[in-house]
Scaffold this motif. Structure first.
Motif, PDB file in Angstrom:
ATOM      1  N   PHE A  16      10.462  22.645  37.603  1.00  0.00           N
ATOM      2  CA  PHE A  16      11.253  22.871  38.825  1.00  0.00           C
ATOM      3  C   PHE A  16      12.606  22.168  38.776  1.00  0.00           C
ATOM      4  CE2 PHE A  16       7.887  19.642  39.758  1.00  0.00           C
ATOM      5  CZ  PHE A  16       8.672  18.510  39.734  1.00  0.00           C
ATOM      6  N   ASP A  42      19.205  23.252  42.850  1.00  0.00           N
ATOM      7  CA  ASP A  42      19.558  24.168  43.943  1.00  0.00           C
ATOM      8  C   ASP A  42      19.453  23.452  45.295  1.00  0.00           C
ATOM      9  OD1 ASP A  42      19.918  26.266  42.159  1.00  0.00           O
ATOM     10  OD2 ASP A  42      17.855  27.013  42.398  1.00  0.00           O
ATOM     11  N   GLU A  91      15.589  23.183  37.811  1.00  0.00           N
ATOM     12  CA  GLU A  91      16.686  23.983  38.360  1.00  0.00           C
ATOM     13  C   GLU A  91      16.536  24.141  39.872  1.00  0.00           C
ATOM     14  OE1 GLU A  91      19.370  24.857  36.723  1.00  0.00           O
ATOM     15  OE2 GLU A  91      18.475  23.771  35.022  1.00  0.00           O
ATOM     16  N   LEU A  92      15.293  24.213  40.335  1.00  0.00           N
ATOM     17  CA  LEU A  92      15.050  24.295  41.778  1.00  0.00           C
ATOM     18  C   LEU A  92      15.543  23.031  42.473  1.00  0.00           C
ATOM     19  CD1 LEU A  92      13.779  25.580  44.292  1.00  0.00           C
ATOM     20  CD2 LEU A  92      11.587  24.569  43.605  1.00  0.00           C
ATOM     21  N   GLU A 145      13.745  33.549  43.958  1.00  0.00           N
ATOM     22  CA  GLU A 145      14.851  33.918  43.067  1.00  0.00           C
ATOM     23  C   GLU A 145      14.577  33.486  41.632  1.00  0.00           C
ATOM     24  OE1 GLU A 145      18.294  32.122  44.737  1.00  0.00           O
ATOM     25  OE2 GLU A 145      18.320  33.414  46.527  1.00  0.00           O
ATOM     26  N   ARG A 146      13.965  32.322  41.470  1.00  0.00           N
ATOM     27  CA  ARG A 146      13.699  31.793  40.130  1.00  0.00           C
ATOM     28  C   ARG A 146      12.303  32.179  39.632  1.00  0.00           C
ATOM     29  NH1 ARG A 146      17.620  28.945  38.203  1.00  0.00           N
ATOM     30  NH2 ARG A 146      19.207  28.031  39.564  1.00  0.00           N
ATOM     31  N   ARG A 147      11.565  32.920  40.446  1.00  0.00           N
ATOM     32  CA  ARG A 147      10.238  33.422  40.073  1.00  0.00           C
ATOM     33  C   ARG A 147       9.330  32.305  39.587  1.00  0.00           C
ATOM     34  NH1 ARG A 147      11.723  39.138  36.954  1.00  0.00           N
ATOM     35  NH2 ARG A 147      12.877  40.074  38.707  1.00  0.00           N
ATOM     36  N   LEU A 148       9.290  31.251  40.332  1.00  0.00           N
ATOM     37  CA  LEU A 148       8.431  30.117  39.984  1.00  0.00           C
ATOM     38  C   LEU A 148       7.023  30.340  40.517  1.00  0.00           C
ATOM     39  CD1 LEU A 148      10.901  27.197  40.807  1.00  0.00           C
ATOM     40  CD2 LEU A 148      10.329  28.124  38.552  1.00  0.00           C
ATOM     41  N   PHE A 154      14.707  30.160  47.154  1.00  0.00           N
ATOM     42  CA  PHE A 154      15.025  29.691  45.806  1.00  0.00           C
ATOM     43  C   PHE A 154      13.853  29.921  44.853  1.00  0.00           C
ATOM     44  CE2 PHE A 154      18.157  26.550  47.822  1.00  0.00           C
ATOM     45  CZ  PHE A 154      19.264  27.301  47.443  1.00  0.00           C
TER      46      PHE A 154
END
Length: 267
Positions: A126, A132, A128-129, A95-98, A92
């Motif tokens: 974070f 998820d 949205e993480l 995918e979200r390039r955090l 995750f």
């Protein structure tokens, strides 16, 4: 009788009341109910006012029972879920390039929450993480940003001394450590030799600092003129643990003198 217990991967300490009332021995593995939910804990000692006073930000709760074989099976299953959750969370994050590095995952024994520990140089959004992960695991998700010393507390095993690292055994709070302490203790100033697994100065420097400061107060400072049975002279250096000083006498002699042999100090 209440007990001091240690629980969680971050080694929280707290005072816990046995419910129902029962006696527990040091080292027993128990199930406790903390503010985070049901957790596995280790009984350290009986609670006393002095023991509670020494705790920093103690947790509180109840001791539910001694761990059973079924509980141990549950713990092993939870550890497997933690490993899977670690890999899934990394996916995750990618995918979200955090801009964050996942360090560890902790699932509370009762399943009430899952805690993700991470490193990051800056503040990370974070939200949205978390969504998820909540959809994936259907439990409360907690993201906790930690420092490099906390990372060592979670992952490190043995220190240069050959013993388990202090932060992952008995320490609950990370003490401040400074280069001044290393200088006072006459340790090598080579960072590679006085740094712990976290890359910061070793915590054991702080453990010994109080003794060094106490002994140092008993000794005259370098530059002080003193009178001894061997004559007058000037203190050049201190040998703190030995409680001695190096004195240069008026005739040029340099002799190590014990603190008890100094008759008086001159202004």
């Amino acid at each position: 009788m209440n007990y001091i217990v240690r629980h969680g991967v971050m080694r929280f300490l707290g005072e816990y009341e046995p419910v129902p009332e029962a006696a527990y021995a040091r080292g027993q593995e128990v199930v406790v109910r903390s503010e985070r939910g049901l957790e596995v804990a280790e009984v350290l000692c009986e609670s006393t006012p002095r023991a509670v006073q020494l705790l920093s930000e103690p947790t509180k709760g109840q001791i539910v029972r001694v761990m059973t074989e079924e509980d141990h099976v549950h713990v092993r299953a939870a550890q497997e879920r933690e490993q899977a959750a670690f890999l899934r969370c990394q996916e995750f994050i990618a995918e979200r390039r955090l801009q964050m590095d996942l360090v560890d995952v902790e699932q509370v024994f009762g399943g009430e929450r899952m805690v993700f520990y991470f490193l990051a140089e800056k503040r990370v959004d974070f939200r949205e993480l978390v969504k998820d992960l909540a959809r994936e695991y259907r439990t409360r998700i907690e993201m906790r940003q930690i420092g490099v010393r906390d990372e060592a507390k979670l992952l490190a095993d043995y220190g240069d001394c050959g013993k388990p690292v202090c932060c992952n055994s008995h320490m609950a709070v990370m003490p401040p450590v400074s280069m001044r302490m290393a200088k006072l203790q006459k340790s090598t100033l080579d960072p590679s030799k006085i740094s712990g697994r976290c890359g910061r100065l070793k915590c054991c420097l702080r453990f010994e600092q109080d003794v060094y400061e106490e002994f140092q107060q008993e000794l005259p400072q370098p530059g002080t003129r003193v009178v001894t049975a061997k004559g007058q002279g000037r203190v050049l250096a201190q040998e703190i643990l030995a409680r001695k000083v190096l004195v240069e006498f008026e005739d040029g002699r340099r002799i190590v003198v014990a603190a008890g042999e100094i008759l008086t100090k001159l202004a």
